[in-house]
Design an enzyme around this catalytic site. Structure first.
Site: not given
Ligand code: DAT
Ligand code: MG
Length: 149
Positions: A9, A49, A112, A115, A126
């Protein structure tokens, strides 16, 4: 062999972690079959997303992922989806084990670093979103016989 979509990212690129992160996947034994840098458009971010549309963090998430270049790749290997997810650690870096990528390099859920697709179906979706079929290279490596029985 399974394929997964992985992306360093914008924060990972800005913090000079590209080599470090790719190196971890390489050393593990995952094969890079596609790799490029790109700047994600608003439209592509919306599609990538899409499952999070309407959630409170969606707008900041799109802002973040479009804020600078990313490094996109397709990695191939045995159970590649789960292997990459385990190496990344959970979404919140403060909850991630110290040895994982997020646990080692991250502080905030909204920064974070990396991805990785969460299932083979999302990986297929994706990969198709970010790469044309001709950008994905099928090739053999002699080391494969030292990685797999
Ligand atoms: P991941 O990236 O671990 O697959 P995800 O698909 O649930 O996680 O969410 C996509 C991204 O969105 C994640 O990397 C960071 C952001 N995100 C997810 N949950 C969040 C939250 N509760 N608060 C802020 N950002 C969040
Ligand atoms: Mg995800």
């Amino acid at each position: 062999m399974e394929r997964t979509y992985v992306m360093i990212k914008p924060d990972g690129v800005q913090r000079n972690l590209v080599g470090e992160i790719i190196s971890r996947f390489e050393k593990k034994g995952l094969k890079i079959v596609a790799l490029k840098m790109l700047q994600i458009s608003r439209e592509l971010a919306d599609r990538h997303y899409g499952e999070h549309k309407g959630k409170p963090f969606f707008e900041p998430l799109v802002q973040y992922i479009t804020s600078g270049p990313v490094v996109a790749m397709v990695l191939e290997g045995k159970d590649a989806v789960t292997t990459v997810r385990d190496m990344m650690g959970p979404t919140n870096p403060l909850k991630a084990a110290p040895g994982t990528i997020r646990g080692t390099f991250g502080m905030d859920i909204g920064r974070n670093v990396v991805h990785g697709s969460d299932a083979p179906e999302s990986a297929a979706r994706e990969i198709a979103l970010f790469f044309a079929p001709e950008e994905i290279i099928e090739y053999n490596k002699n080391v494969d016989t030292w990685l797999y029985e």
